[in-house]
Scaffold this motif. Sequence first.
Motif, PDB file in Angstrom:
ATOM      1  N   LEU A  29      44.409 100.021  64.290  1.00 12.25           N
ATOM      2  CA  LEU A  29      43.080  99.534  64.484  1.00 12.25           C
ATOM      3  C   LEU A  29      42.695  98.010  64.000  1.00 12.25           C
ATOM      4  N   ARG A  30      43.393  97.893  62.735  1.00 11.70           N
ATOM      5  CA  ARG A  30      42.751  96.595  62.136  1.00 11.70           C
ATOM      6  C   ARG A  30      43.256  95.393  62.930  1.00 11.70           C
ATOM      7  N   ASP A  31      44.318  95.641  63.706  1.00 14.01           N
ATOM      8  CA  ASP A  31      44.813  94.525  64.567  1.00 14.01           C
ATOM      9  C   ASP A  31      44.583  94.395  65.950  1.00 14.01           C
ATOM     10  N   VAL A  32      43.435  95.434  66.260  1.00 14.42           N
ATOM     11  CA  VAL A  32      42.722  95.247  67.712  1.00 14.42           C
ATOM     12  C   VAL A  32      41.782  94.176  67.297  1.00 14.42           C
ATOM     13  N   PRO A  33      41.783  93.302  68.282  1.00 12.84           N
ATOM     14  CA  PRO A  33      40.812  92.172  68.467  1.00 12.84           C
ATOM     15  C   PRO A  33      39.310  92.731  68.470  1.00 12.84           C
ATOM     16  N   GLY A  34      38.235  92.301  67.709  1.00 14.09           N
ATOM     17  CA  GLY A  34      36.763  92.760  67.447  1.00 14.09           C
ATOM     18  C   GLY A  34      36.702  93.820  66.385  1.00 14.09           C
ATOM     19  N   VAL A  35      37.797  94.269  65.730  1.00 18.03           N
ATOM     20  CA  VAL A  35      37.823  95.194  64.627  1.00 18.03           C
ATOM     21  C   VAL A  35      37.927  94.360  63.389  1.00 18.03           C
ATOM     22  N   SER A  58      38.523 119.460  55.945  1.00 16.73           N
ATOM     23  CA  SER A  58      39.320 119.612  57.317  1.00 16.73           C
ATOM     24  C   SER A  58      38.799 118.745  58.408  1.00 16.73           C
ATOM     25  N   VAL A  59      37.743 117.985  58.309  1.00 17.09           N
ATOM     26  CA  VAL A  59      37.085 116.824  59.227  1.00 17.09           C
ATOM     27  C   VAL A  59      36.815 115.980  58.406  1.00 17.09           C
ATOM     28  N   ALA A  60      37.376 114.642  58.636  1.00 17.08           N
ATOM     29  CA  ALA A  60      37.335 113.321  58.123  1.00 17.08           C
ATOM     30  C   ALA A  60      37.289 112.348  59.280  1.00 17.08           C
ATOM     31  N   PRO A  61      36.301 111.388  59.059  1.00 14.90           N
ATOM     32  CA  PRO A  61      36.233 110.116  60.227  1.00 14.90           C
ATOM     33  C   PRO A  61      37.140 109.025  59.727  1.00 14.90           C
ATOM     34  N   ILE A  62      37.796 108.270  60.616  1.00 17.85           N
ATOM     35  CA  ILE A  62      38.337 106.997  60.409  1.00 17.85           C
ATOM     36  C   ILE A  62      37.476 105.968  61.281  1.00 17.85           C
ATOM     37  N   ILE A  63      36.606 105.055  60.270  1.00 13.00           N
ATOM     38  CA  ILE A  63      35.572 104.346  60.668  1.00 13.00           C
ATOM     39  C   ILE A  63      36.108 102.904  60.879  1.00 13.00           C
ATOM     40  N   ALA A  64      36.035 102.502  62.344  1.00 16.27           N
ATOM     41  CA  ALA A  64      36.215 100.908  62.330  1.00 16.27           C
ATOM     42  C   ALA A  64      34.885 100.101  62.485  1.00 16.27           C
TER      43      ALA A  64
END
Length: 855
Positions: free
Chosen positions: A516-522, A576-582
Amino acid sequence: MSITTDKLEVMPVIPRPQDFDSRSGGLLERIIFNNRLVLVIVCVVLTAVLGHQASRLEINASFEKMMPVSHPFIQNYLQNAASLRGLGNSVRIVVENADGDIYDADYLAALRDINDRVFLVPGVDRSFMKSLWMPVVRWTEITAEGYKGGAVMPDTYDGSAASIEALRDNVHRAGIVGSLVANDERSSMLFVPLLSHDAITGNALDYRAFRDALESIRADHAGKGVNIYIIGFAQLVGDLIHGLIEVFTYFLYAAAICSGLILLYTRCLRSTALVVTCSLVAVAWQLGLMRLFGLVLDPYSVLVPFLIFAIGVSHGAQKMNGIMQDIARGTHRYVAARYTFRRLFLAGLTALLADAVGFGVLSVIDIPVIRDLAVAASTGVAVLIFTNLILLPVLLSYTGVSHVAAMRSLREDEGDHPLSRWLARFTTRPWAIGVILLSCVVTAGALVVAADLKIGDLDPGAPELRADSTYNRDNMYITAHYQLSSDQFAVVVTTPEYGLVKFETLLEMDRLEEILRDVPGVQTTVSAASLARNYTAAGFEGSPKWITLNRDSYVVSDALNYVYDGNPEMFDDSRSVAPIIAFLADHKAETLDRVVKTVQAFAAEHDTDERKFLLAAGNAGIEAATNIAVGHANRTMLFYVYAAVTVLCFITFRSWRAVVVAVVPLVVTSLLCEALMVVLGIGVKVATLPVVALGVGIGVDYALYLLAVQLAAQRDGMPLTEAYCKALVFTGKVVALIGITLAAAVIPWAWSPIKFQADMGLLLAFMFIWNMLGALIVIPSLATFLLKRESGKQTDRDGRQAVADAGLEKPAVSETTGTIMRSADEGTAGEPPTGRTFELDRHARLPVMASPRND
């Protein structure tokens, strides 16, 4: 009663009401006009009751109602919302030191006061609130003795230089520069998550009150050395609701403009006042019914009363025009009102049903706020059927119209109007071919331009507001001074209980972050996995070699415990539940599309039975789901509205050729509207999605009123050109008035402080005007080739024609007076009693939507 356009019916001139047979007409007409006083009393009572309810209508909004609730992304979010408390509805408040950095006693005192006041505002989720003054914001480091940490704000803080220096060290050790502290360290942030309902009262969050509380805090600290910036959904909606107060003044402008145009057309004060009054009654009823239905007035549905008023005025103008023509010819106002009811009730009902379709198809959009708008608007249209198609003719049967205005109208109708002569050219082949070719060229150009139409927001910040609004200026400041933007896109990772402690789960989360860090706009990403890396290193004397994910479950568990202490929003208690935040640079449609496709591709390859990567949470994730829902609903909605309009037109005209003639101009206008959106930089989103449907539903009114009369005249023997001119005289000039009136009613929105209302005003005004021009120019041009066969009989130059379809078996036409002589024995509905003979001027022969006699 069936809607037909088969024939013209002769309506006799009856100067005295006692000469009129009150038993004539259809059942509905008799019920209404034979009980006029009762109906008026009932309307007065209903107006009082519903008007009182309207005064109690709430102005509010809802974060949940902005979501497409059945979309898989939103279902995933709602199922895990309890574990994602920091990714729901929240605001960010930035406090800047105008004269220095945050390491200043006066600044920190002001920040503390602001923090305490915000903490006590109803609706704040206090357990997840963060700021320098909240103990949940902590620092941690590894020392020779082991872990060492505490609250970023020292427990011994007293404003001294030593305690301020300790705060500086803690800020740097906590690693919150760029998130809770600005990059230049001249400001700090309060992160304020919100509850959807008050925990004590159970009432929904009052966004207006919440925004007012924050603005009160901002105002109290103005000029005291600090500047306050606020962003977030609650603040945005609060600003929108605050802007509605100013928008209400545009209702007065719309009423004044519509009243002025109608008065200019009729030159009759009493009838204009009645038309406007009935339209205002419709608005009062609609708002009152919204209150009874449990709806609220939000920034989107606030536009509905404007449209209901404008539609009511336009339909009222048609009724007033018909009554005015009959009165001018000598018919008593009571009889004239019944004649007009006969002629136009079914046409008006069909037109309003088309309007209702335009509003009703909005319910296919899976966004509650739009569905509420559809209910409110459909309710308003249903009310108009009663107030403007029934109540208005009844009231006009009492008041009539000005004699001077009526005679002036008659002279204009009988004269050879230059505009009618000019428009009649479009029923000739050379002009018709030119119009059709030009329409094809324009349509082709619109298709090319509209191909670039985008779904979603096209501008940073809050496109709902002006670029120079306080909210957007605040957003620009925060974006420029903080590393982490307010546009958060969250991927929800779900596992069995304590599944996050497994190395494999954290490894996959870390891999997705890297992609995700390589996606333009992130801008950057954060998750329990990336945070666990640093805490793992801290457990091994801070060695950079240990900034990694450990395979030992005990090491992982220990690191996650420290993550949870400082960032409880990063996963739930059961692990059991965790977010990955961009954190995104903006929430433009292209940015969201790239992130969605990246995550979907990763999930397709790395999902297992025990581990899922689900889309989506965060304000940007919810907006991505909304864009997908809007993109799907856009074409579906257009299909339904055109299908419904086509069916209504076919029922009305009973001719596929007439349906084509009526619908083609609407299609051209829809394409032109989409092209205009591209030119103006307006994307298709929740605010603009209803525009095209409303434009089609309301725009078909023009064709219904105009073609109904034209086809009736053609089927009674008139050539196309004469039939079209007759339609222009009877309803065409009011069609032009309607187009101008509707456009004039919505064009003041262009000055609204709420940008999406300004956009809607411009787009609707454009569609109203172009639909009107399409009815007056494109319809006769298409009719030249498609509706020639509708002429059933021929007529001579003087306009004399057979009227057997109207019930006249052998009419005797006077060559000297040009009148039709007949006795009451051969009469039709509305003639004087048997035994009386009368004379009917040929100019009094007005078309009527024929229906079976029910008496």
